[in-house]
Design an enzyme around this catalytic site. Structure first.
Site, PDB file in Angstrom:
ATOM      1  N   HIS A  12      -4.589  26.302  -9.037  1.00  0.00           N
ATOM      2  CA  HIS A  12      -4.723  26.779  -7.769  1.00  0.00           C
ATOM      3  C   HIS A  12      -4.888  26.187  -7.344  1.00  0.00           C
ATOM      4  CE1 HIS A  12      -1.961  30.405  -8.806  1.00  0.00           C
ATOM      5  NE2 HIS A  12      -2.870  30.984  -9.806  1.00  0.00           N
ATOM      6  N   ASP A  31       1.378  30.166 -17.294  1.00  0.00           N
ATOM      7  CA  ASP A  31       0.719  31.284 -16.718  1.00  0.00           C
ATOM      8  C   ASP A  31       1.490  32.081 -16.021  1.00  0.00           C
ATOM      9  OD1 ASP A  31      -2.614  31.235 -15.592  1.00  0.00           O
ATOM     10  OD2 ASP A  31      -1.488  32.391 -14.422  1.00  0.00           O
ATOM     11  N   HIS A  77       0.937  33.583 -13.462  1.00  0.00           N
ATOM     12  CA  HIS A  77       1.222  32.868 -12.154  1.00  0.00           C
ATOM     13  C   HIS A  77       1.715  31.424 -12.015  1.00  0.00           C
ATOM     14  CE1 HIS A  77      -2.326  35.889 -11.820  1.00  0.00           C
ATOM     15  NE2 HIS A  77      -1.637  36.437 -10.642  1.00  0.00           N
ATOM     16  N   ASP A 116      -2.229  35.478 -19.525  1.00  0.00           N
ATOM     17  CA  ASP A 116      -2.210  36.317 -18.390  1.00  0.00           C
ATOM     18  C   ASP A 116      -1.057  36.741 -18.296  1.00  0.00           C
ATOM     19  OD1 ASP A 116      -1.848  33.984 -17.111  1.00  0.00           O
ATOM     20  OD2 ASP A 116      -3.021  34.912 -15.676  1.00  0.00           O
TER      21      ASP A 116
END
Length: 342
Positions: A158, A193, A195, A282
């Protein structure tokens, strides 16, 4: 397969973050490391300490202005009367133009996308050693190893060239890709991931030498909300070199593997010389964020499928939060990829 990790990565210990406006315990805890180390060892990976690689590999993808901010902001923050114990922004620009604030508060807002990346005294060194683990893994692959695993914590995908966010400060996957570019004319980054890897996308968005591909929960109602949509294809000379595959919430193994097949088609068309896997665990059905529903055997199938691309591969740890199966999921992925054989 060798794994790389430095004890300094454990010192970053954020206390809280805001979720829907409420302060919650920060899920990016040092304990993640113990679970992931156990998972890597169960997959047969020897754990080695990376070397100090200096700022060169990091500054190849991050601006000097931003790195100076990360290194010094905690000390500056402590001089503010009544400031929080950790650096947490409370104001953000709605447009980032040529102006640049002199104050620590203004710079925190400028360089931190959200409240999920608090900076403490230990954050800078932990983030550097996390990045150096990625550098060491990339250099190991450049030296001829078919694959290497970097236990990067704090994670990185990120983080933009000059913005932290989502628990991330230095973009370890981008750093690894840039190191690989010393030998590889073209590098692909495959982000699996939960996200979207918005920082990675942003760093390479206008570049045709690094293909960025991300599978993730549809951001229309999920973090990071403003990036990760299917129509984001790159810009300038990078147009067509970014590929997003947003998945409906709670998508399980079959849907994830089907999307992975589509991702592979794009990667093969790019014909890269090396691959970086931004490995988020995740996407697991029992992860605290609860966005997707990949199973532990599903991670094994994902690892096996990626290995069949037959590319020199750097596996960089991204998300995956505290649950009983965290280490098992890493073991499943690495053994599926071929960890014990390699």
């Amino acid at each position: 397969m060798k794994a790389f990790y430095a004890e300094e990565q454990k010192r970053h210990d954020p206390k809280a973050f805001l979720s829907s406006g409420a302060s919650q315990p920060n899920p990016e805890k040092p304990e993640r490391i113990e679970r992931l180390l156990a998972g890597a060892r169960s997959a047969g990976c020897p754990i080695e300490r990376p070397r100090d690689h200096g700022l060169g590999p990091v500054s190849a993808v991050h601006t000097p202005e931003y790195l100076d901010f990360l290194e010094h902001i905690f000390e500056r923050w402590q001089r503010i009367d009544g400031a929080s114990a950790e650096v947490i922004p409370n104001i953000h620009p709605i447009a980032r133009t040529g102006s640049y604030p002199a104050s620590a508060v203004g710079q925190a807002g400028y360089h931190m996308a959200d409240t999920a990346c608090p900076i403490s005294r230990e954050t800078w060194q932990s983030a550097l050693w996390s990045a150096w683990s990625a550098v060491e893994a990339a250099e190991t692959v450049m030296a001829g190893a078919p694959a290497a695993y970097a236990l990067c914590r704090p994670p990185g995908h990120h983080a933009f060239a000059d913005v932290a966010g989502g628990f991330c400060f230095i973009n370890n996957s981008a750093v690894a890709a840039q190191v690989l570019r010393k030998q590889a004319a073209r590098v692909a980054i495959l982000d699996v991931d939960l996200h979207h890897g918005n920082g990675t996308q942003g760093i390479f968005y206008a570049r045709p030498d690094v293909l960025t591909v991300s599978l993730h929960a549809d951001p229309v109602r999920f973090y990071p909300f403003f990036w990760g949509h299917a129509d984001e294809r790159g810009e300038g000379t990078g147009l067509g070199y970014n590929f997003n595959l947003p998945l409906p919430r709670k998508s399980a193994d079959a849907a994830f593997l089907e999307a992975l097949g589509v991702a592979f088609q794009r990667i093969r068309s790019f014909s890269p010389d090396a691959l970086v896997v931004a490995l988020g665990l995740d996407a697991f059905e029992g992860d605290p964020f609860g966005g997707l529903s990949v199973t532990t055997p599903g991670f094994s199938r994902i690892g096996e499928a990626i290995a069949k691309l037959g590319l020199p591969t750097v596996i960089v740890q991204e998300g995956g939060y505290l649950c009983d199966e965290l280490g098992d999921n890493l073991t499943a992925f690495l053994t599926g990829f071929g960890g014990k054989a390699r």
